[in-house]
Design an enzyme around this catalytic site. Structure first.
Site, PDB file in Angstrom:
ATOM      1  N   ASP A  30      16.029 -42.038  27.972  1.00  0.00           N
ATOM      2  CA  ASP A  30      16.137 -40.750  28.445  1.00  0.00           C
ATOM      3  C   ASP A  30      16.779 -40.392  26.855  1.00  0.00           C
ATOM      4  O   ASP A  30      17.354 -41.458  25.849  1.00  0.00           O
ATOM      5  CB  ASP A  30      17.840 -41.209  29.433  1.00  0.00           C
ATOM      6  CG  ASP A  30      18.412 -40.017  29.804  1.00  0.00           C
ATOM      7  OD1 ASP A  30      18.249 -39.203  30.963  1.00  0.00           O
ATOM      8  OD2 ASP A  30      18.617 -39.027  28.689  1.00  0.00           O
ATOM      9  N   ILE A  31      16.873 -39.059  26.152  1.00  0.00           N
ATOM     10  CA  ILE A  31      17.331 -38.927  25.550  1.00  0.00           C
ATOM     11  C   ILE A  31      18.694 -38.467  25.311  1.00  0.00           C
ATOM     12  O   ILE A  31      19.479 -39.246  23.847  1.00  0.00           O
ATOM     13  CB  ILE A  31      16.872 -37.219  24.647  1.00  0.00           C
ATOM     14  CG1 ILE A  31      16.760 -36.961  23.406  1.00  0.00           C
ATOM     15  CG2 ILE A  31      17.833 -36.532  25.546  1.00  0.00           C
ATOM     16  CD1 ILE A  31      15.411 -35.767  22.993  1.00  0.00           C
ATOM     17  N   ASN A  87      18.098 -37.503  41.183  1.00  0.00           N
ATOM     18  CA  ASN A  87      19.007 -36.530  41.433  1.00  0.00           C
ATOM     19  C   ASN A  87      18.219 -36.150  41.859  1.00  0.00           C
ATOM     20  O   ASN A  87      16.909 -35.776  41.571  1.00  0.00           O
ATOM     21  CB  ASN A  87      19.522 -35.945  39.924  1.00  0.00           C
ATOM     22  CG  ASN A  87      20.932 -37.044  39.182  1.00  0.00           C
ATOM     23  OD1 ASN A  87      21.643 -37.340  39.915  1.00  0.00           O
ATOM     24  ND2 ASN A  87      21.040 -36.831  38.090  1.00  0.00           N
ATOM     25  N   GLY A  93      22.929 -32.743  40.282  1.00  0.00           N
ATOM     26  CA  GLY A  93      22.538 -32.961  38.380  1.00  0.00           C
ATOM     27  C   GLY A  93      21.146 -32.618  38.124  1.00  0.00           C
ATOM     28  O   GLY A  93      20.679 -32.919  36.676  1.00  0.00           O
ATOM     29  N   GLN A  94      19.972 -32.069  38.844  1.00  0.00           N
ATOM     30  CA  GLN A  94      18.780 -32.230  38.807  1.00  0.00           C
ATOM     31  C   GLN A  94      18.517 -31.157  37.516  1.00  0.00           C
ATOM     32  O   GLN A  94      18.861 -29.969  38.046  1.00  0.00           O
ATOM     33  CB  GLN A  94      18.027 -32.154  39.298  1.00  0.00           C
ATOM     34  CG  GLN A  94      16.440 -32.255  39.554  1.00  0.00           C
ATOM     35  CD  GLN A  94      15.037 -32.484  40.486  1.00  0.00           C
ATOM     36  OE1 GLN A  94      16.044 -32.513  41.444  1.00  0.00           O
ATOM     37  NE2 GLN A  94      14.495 -32.663  40.418  1.00  0.00           N
ATOM     38  N   HIS A 100      12.003 -37.708  38.615  1.00  0.00           N
ATOM     39  CA  HIS A 100      12.123 -39.145  37.568  1.00  0.00           C
ATOM     40  C   HIS A 100      13.496 -40.322  38.311  1.00  0.00           C
ATOM     41  O   HIS A 100      14.235 -39.389  39.022  1.00  0.00           O
ATOM     42  CB  HIS A 100      13.129 -38.435  36.174  1.00  0.00           C
ATOM     43  CG  HIS A 100      13.452 -37.312  36.347  1.00  0.00           C
ATOM     44  ND1 HIS A 100      13.767 -36.039  36.857  1.00  0.00           N
ATOM     45  CD2 HIS A 100      15.022 -37.721  36.369  1.00  0.00           C
ATOM     46  CE1 HIS A 100      14.444 -35.373  36.471  1.00  0.00           C
ATOM     47  NE2 HIS A 100      15.836 -36.285  36.972  1.00  0.00           N
ATOM     48  N   HIS A 102      16.379 -42.274  37.314  1.00  0.00           N
ATOM     49  CA  HIS A 102      17.101 -43.197  35.649  1.00  0.00           C
ATOM     50  C   HIS A 102      17.140 -44.474  36.296  1.00  0.00           C
ATOM     51  O   HIS A 102      17.774 -44.569  37.482  1.00  0.00           O
ATOM     52  CB  HIS A 102      17.884 -42.335  36.204  1.00  0.00           C
ATOM     53  CG  HIS A 102      18.282 -40.502  35.587  1.00  0.00           C
ATOM     54  ND1 HIS A 102      18.957 -40.358  34.649  1.00  0.00           N
ATOM     55  CD2 HIS A 102      18.241 -39.619  36.299  1.00  0.00           C
ATOM     56  CE1 HIS A 102      18.537 -38.748  34.463  1.00  0.00           C
ATOM     57  NE2 HIS A 102      18.714 -38.749  36.004  1.00  0.00           N
TER      58      HIS A 102
END
Ligand code: AMP
Ligand code: ZN
Length: 114
Positions: A30-31, A87, A93-94, A100, A102
């Site tokens: 994750d960035i 999410n 919070g998507q 994806h 997490h």
């Protein structure tokens, strides 16, 4: 999908720190990590949510989960514990509508989440 950020990561058009690849899934860091380990696992094919992937291609959803566990093994957090989060929907919070998982770990994780 041409305008999907995660489809562009799958195709290589957008760079990412890829940690694992399998026939149907890609895992990358994750960035904006929220824990010492924070990796996203996505199907190569575009599906907006986990539920839609489950309905369309349950084997690939299983592959995403298998890869999520392998990320935890690779990162050394499979024994201490880790969290897999999908999410789903804006209020949860998507922000990227390419499903994806997490994979979060490497520190104590609060429950219930915020
Ligand atoms: P969500 O809010 O559940 O949709 O998660 C989207 C995640 O994608 C967030 O944790 C972002 O930090 C992450 N993200 C956004 N852009 C990138 C990118 N280019 N490379 C890696 N992770 C990203
Ligand atoms: Zn996509």
């Amino acid at each position: 999908m041409t305008d999907c950020l995660f489809c562009k990561i799958v195709s290589g058009e957008v760079p990412a720190k890829i940690v694992r690849e399998s026939p149907g899934a890609v895992a990358f860091r994750d960035i904006n990590p929220q824990a010492p380990t924070h990796v996203l696992v996505i199907p190569r094919a575009h599906h907006p949510t986990a539920a839609e992937l489950a309905a369309a291609d349950p084997a690939t959803l299983a592959e995403v989960l298998t890869e999520a566990h392998q990320v935890a093994v690779d990162e050394g957090i499979a024994e201490t514990g880790y969290r897999i989060v999908f999410n789903t929907g804006a209020q949860a919070g998507q922000t990227v509508f390419h499903v994806h998982a997490h994979v979060l770990g490497g520190r104590g994780l609060n429950w219930p989440p915020g």
